[in-house]
Design a protein around this motif. Sequence first.
Motif, PDB file in Angstrom:
ATOM      1  N   PRO A  29      -6.823  -9.619  -2.052  1.00 32.73           N
ATOM      2  CA  PRO A  29      -7.316  -9.068  -0.791  1.00 32.73           C
ATOM      3  C   PRO A  29      -6.282  -9.234   0.315  1.00 32.73           C
ATOM      4  CG  PRO A  29      -8.333 -11.179  -1.215  1.00 32.73           C
ATOM      5  CD  PRO A  29      -7.542 -10.842  -2.470  1.00 32.73           C
ATOM      6  N   ASN A  32      -6.926 -11.766   6.550  1.00 32.47           N
ATOM      7  CA  ASN A  32      -8.095 -11.549   7.404  1.00 32.47           C
ATOM      8  C   ASN A  32      -7.647 -11.213   8.835  1.00 32.47           C
ATOM      9  OD1 ASN A  32     -10.610 -11.441   8.507  1.00 32.47           O
ATOM     10  ND2 ASN A  32     -11.012 -13.644   8.437  1.00 32.47           N
ATOM     11  N   SER A  68     -13.085  -4.072   9.572  1.00 33.43           N
ATOM     12  CA  SER A  68     -12.911  -4.507   8.178  1.00 33.43           C
ATOM     13  C   SER A  68     -11.570  -3.994   7.675  1.00 33.43           C
ATOM     14  CB  SER A  68     -14.046  -3.989   7.290  1.00 33.43           C
ATOM     15  OG  SER A  68     -14.051  -2.571   7.263  1.00 33.43           O
ATOM     16  N   GLU A  70      -9.148  -3.521   3.701  1.00 37.12           N
ATOM     17  CA  GLU A  70      -9.087  -3.617   2.244  1.00 37.12           C
ATOM     18  C   GLU A  70      -7.681  -3.272   1.768  1.00 37.12           C
ATOM     19  OE1 GLU A  70     -11.845  -0.805   0.668  1.00 37.12           O
ATOM     20  OE2 GLU A  70     -10.672   0.938   1.310  1.00 37.12           O
ATOM     21  N   THR A  71      -7.355  -3.774   0.529  1.00 36.92           N
ATOM     22  CA  THR A  71      -6.037  -3.486  -0.037  1.00 36.92           C
ATOM     23  C   THR A  71      -5.995  -2.041  -0.496  1.00 36.92           C
ATOM     24  OG1 THR A  71      -5.792  -5.779  -0.757  1.00 36.92           O
ATOM     25  CG2 THR A  71      -4.403  -4.142  -1.829  1.00 36.92           C
ATOM     26  N   VAL A  82      -2.375  -1.522   3.162  1.00 34.07           N
ATOM     27  CA  VAL A  82      -3.693  -2.006   3.577  1.00 34.07           C
ATOM     28  C   VAL A  82      -4.379  -0.882   4.373  1.00 34.07           C
ATOM     29  CG1 VAL A  82      -4.966  -3.715   4.942  1.00 34.07           C
ATOM     30  CG2 VAL A  82      -2.914  -4.393   3.658  1.00 34.07           C
TER      31      VAL A  82
END
Length: 352
Positions: A29, A32, A68, A70-71, A82
């Motif tokens: 992932p 953050n 949010s 995500e990869t 990303v």
Amino acid sequence: MMPVRLIVALAMAVAAFWATPAQAAKCPPPPNVIGQTYEQAYETLHNHFGYGVATVPDPVPPGSFVSSAETLSCIEFKITGVRVYLGGKVPDLTGMTLTAATAEAQKAGFGVTTGQPEATGEWKVAEQTPAPGGLLAYGQAVSLLLDGSTEVPYLIGRTVEEARQLAADRGLTLRGADDARDDQIVEDQNPPGGDELTIGDAIDVVLSVVSPVSPPVSPPVSPPVSPAASPDDSPSPSPPESPRPDESPAESPEAVPTAPPSGEETGSDLGVPPGLALVAVAAALLGLAGWKARGGRRAPDRDHDRRRAVRLVSRADPSPDVRIHESRGSRPAVRLHVVPDPGRQEIREGLS
């Protein structure tokens, strides 16, 4: 048989393992960055780790936050890209009508949803989720709780036109005034002013009675009548009569000059001394002046409403007739006779 079956099962399991895509499981992932601004997330992902960054939506709205991430891609467990989902702060929609709240939310990049299908555009927002200032991904909907109650306005004594406007301002309508005139008066209403109704409901009204309009009747044609004379129209008094041709304008009487007595009248030819004759003439003039002072003075005019008139009056000749008579004594006798001359007239002014 058992070993054969076991071998076949193991072979199938290995084949299924190798057939299952394992590339996704190999990608870790991304870091953050949720809650950071887009500028902060880009600094972390691209400048620090060297990842490529894709955003949803694209282009980036001003003031966006990361909701949010995500990869997007990786090679041998190494991230190469990303995908970042952006969002923003939810505006404060409480107190707005549903129509206004929907427009404000769409302007900020959000939709709206409500669980009240009976709601109309005039219902007001009582609560919202997320709360004002909370973060929400662009394109998602703000959940609204609406309130459709509104206060009933006071309409009694208002015209129908005014009552319609007051009701419309509260999202209400009038029942019983469809065919009413705008100038009719509301005599009663139900529910009364100050109560509550749901937006979209109607207020029952009782209006004033309108008498039927009769066609205009032309008045009978009558002959013109002269208007009655008013005090202001009374004839003005006629001007004073002008003097007749035989009358001269009114003037103050002037003393008629007295001709000096000739020598014949004084009796100088009779041997009377001149001094005595002058004394006689002076006495005559003094008597004439006294007569004019007593009888010739005109009384003051106090009656302004009477008209003046001019008339000719005969008067006596002011020239005395002096006669010298001899006497038996040592002195001569002098007698003064005033003889009226009807040929002389004077102009007098008086009231008629």
